[in-house]
Design an enzyme around this catalytic site. Sequence first.
Site, short mmCIF file in Angstrom:
data_model
loop_
_atom_site.label_atom_id
_atom_site.label_comp_id
_atom_site.label_asym_id
_atom_site.label_seq_id
_atom_site.Cartn_x
_atom_site.Cartn_y
_atom_site.Cartn_z
N ASP A 299 32.49 41.49 52.07
CA ASP A 299 33.09 40.15 52.14
C ASP A 299 32.06 39.18 52.68
O ASP A 299 31.01 39.58 53.18
CB ASP A 299 34.39 40.14 52.93
CG ASP A 299 34.22 40.48 54.40
OD1 ASP A 299 33.15 41.00 54.79
OD2 ASP A 299 35.15 40.22 55.19
N TYR B 36 29.84 36.33 54.82
CA TYR B 36 29.56 36.06 56.23
C TYR B 36 30.61 35.09 56.75
O TYR B 36 31.07 34.20 56.04
CB TYR B 36 28.18 35.43 56.38
CG TYR B 36 27.02 36.31 55.93
CD1 TYR B 36 26.75 37.53 56.55
CD2 TYR B 36 26.18 35.90 54.89
CE1 TYR B 36 25.69 38.32 56.14
CE2 TYR B 36 25.11 36.68 54.48
CZ TYR B 36 24.87 37.90 55.11
OH TYR B 36 23.81 38.68 54.71
N PHE C 29 25.01 39.12 50.64
CA PHE C 29 23.83 39.27 51.50
C PHE C 29 23.03 37.98 51.68
O PHE C 29 22.13 37.92 52.50
CB PHE C 29 22.90 40.38 50.99
CG PHE C 29 23.47 41.76 51.10
CD1 PHE C 29 23.45 42.45 52.31
CD2 PHE C 29 24.06 42.37 50.01
CE1 PHE C 29 24.01 43.72 52.42
CE2 PHE C 29 24.62 43.63 50.10
CZ PHE C 29 24.59 44.32 51.32
N HIS D 217 24.35 51.67 54.05
CA HIS D 217 24.36 50.22 54.12
C HIS D 217 23.18 49.73 54.96
O HIS D 217 22.78 50.41 55.92
CB HIS D 217 25.68 49.75 54.75
CG HIS D 217 25.95 48.30 54.57
ND1 HIS D 217 25.41 47.34 55.41
CD2 HIS D 217 26.69 47.63 53.65
CE1 HIS D 217 25.82 46.14 55.02
NE2 HIS D 217 26.59 46.28 53.95
#
Length: 240
Positions: free
Chosen positions: A75, A77, A88, A197
């Site tokens: 999701d 920031y 990202f 991740h």
Amino acid sequence: MQALSYLSPAIARIHPAWEQVLSTPEIQRQLAAIDRELQAQQQQGKTIFPPAAQTFNALTFTAPADVRVVILGQDPYHGDGEAMGLSFSVPAGVRVPPSLRNLYKELAADLSCGVPNSGDLSHWAQQGVLLLNSVFTVEKDQAGSHGKLGWQSVSDALIDAVNAHSPGCVFLLWGNWAKTKAERIDASRHLVLNAAHPSPLSASRGFHGCRHFSQVNAWLLSRGRGTIQWGAPAPQNSLF
């Protein structure tokens, strides 16, 4: 497509080829429900990220058939000025978040190249890298707050469109959540790469050293789809 309120500025900006995906009756019903909830939250004075017009930013750069790489995030920031509708990525001038910093470290180690001098990954998106979050919105300072609005069915439909229409691309599945999407991908036509991740909590457990960027370029090149310019075109100041 039916008229929406909160989401209409974002939908107006998407590549026309994605409209077919978002226009199916099932997705239209889902978007209408999400739109009503986002409107209600806005009327309650809540701040929603990214800015409304950037909600579908990932869909503005390329058509499903032209996608060469998919990078899945979870999701957006949730801090002020960070989310821009690309997984990202943060706007130029915003401090590079920890996960993206680790991503850049792996990029530099893998390709021995200079890294971009900002966290804005639009130059990747312009080359056919679909920077897709599963959930497209979030309430300010409330990570995961929109995880139950129904966005996952929308992002799944977008993944399915790439799976069906791209002649061959690479799916980068980083982290346990992203790996759950592997079952939607035809591995006989596309390359699926898994790793931990890049979050500071997990990057040392299999993201650093995965060498995904060089593998992407080698696979694309072998299929006549060129390569992605991941790094900075010229030496940049270090971010580390």
